[in-house]
Scaffold this active site. Sequence first.
Site, PDB file in Angstrom:
ATOM      1  CB  SER A 182     -37.348  76.761  40.969  1.00  0.00           C
ATOM      2  OG  SER A 182     -38.251  75.985  40.208  1.00  0.00           O
ATOM      3  CB  SER A 193     -38.711  72.437  39.155  1.00  0.00           C
ATOM      4  OG  SER A 193     -39.520  73.380  38.480  1.00  0.00           O
ATOM      5  CE  LYS A 200     -43.281  72.192  39.317  1.00  0.00           C
ATOM      6  NZ  LYS A 200     -41.859  72.241  39.751  1.00  0.00           N
ATOM      7  CB  SER A 234     -39.424  68.740  39.987  1.00  0.00           C
ATOM      8  OG  SER A 234     -40.694  69.281  39.690  1.00  0.00           O
TER       9      SER A 234
END
Length: 281
Positions: A73, A75, A130, A240
């Site tokens: 993705s 994010s 992350k 995100s």
Amino acid sequence: MVWFETILVVLTLLTGIIWLVDKLFFAKTRRARAGLLDEREPILVDYSRAFFPVLAVVLGLRSFVAEPFKIPSSSMRPTLEVGDFILVNKFAYGIRLPILERKVIETGNPQRGDVVVFRYPVNPSQDFIKRVVGVPGDTVEYRDKKLAINGTPLARTPDGNYSWLEGLRFETTERFVERAVSERGTHDYTVAVSAQAPTVYPQNVRTFPGREHCDYNTEGFVCRVPPGNYFMMGDNRDFSDDSRYWGFVPDDHIRGKAFFIWFNWDDLSSFAFRRVGSGIR
């Protein structure tokens, strides 16, 4: 992916057991009965003997050295692009048993600013990536699009604009170089912030373990990170799904530290090739 690791462990054990059992109990008897020293092995034993070393090496490298991961993705933009294939250091934060993810040898802990792959707390069979912004005991505050740790705002320097294609539309955000401070010193990295998006969407916050340590309002939030947990945020701050909405990441969910981009099949432009072979800040 837990399912792939499970299949790999099962196949390694199965081929190893078949090969070992045949070698200990059946190979000598089979040869003696045939009166030959070079009698052909059963096909199942032959394949097990051939594949076991390969599977064992792949399992060892993937479980204890480095594991590939594909960015699914946007994010983590602008640090990581959709489709990036990266490598994850599996021993940066401790040697863990495959599947069980139980730490058996301590080698270190995630630090503020590290990019980490972990099992998604809402669905542990799914891997997320992350950046660590809060370690155990930290107070993480995010208000008016600015991050502060333990009452100290992170230094942030403007770095121009950043645009990307999201579905059928172009998204444009501001880039900032942010500086995190950890036990290893300072760590600079780039984040993207959209002036049009709200700081946080309180209605999207779920009920999660440790939710009582957080306070949300339309201006942002403040969270106290419980012992043995970490607070994660994507570098693409307004696009995100991260700890703001589903909570803290327990230490036993950590899979490793992202450190290297090795390809991107989704983007074969010159921009993508310039990034191949680069480290992850």
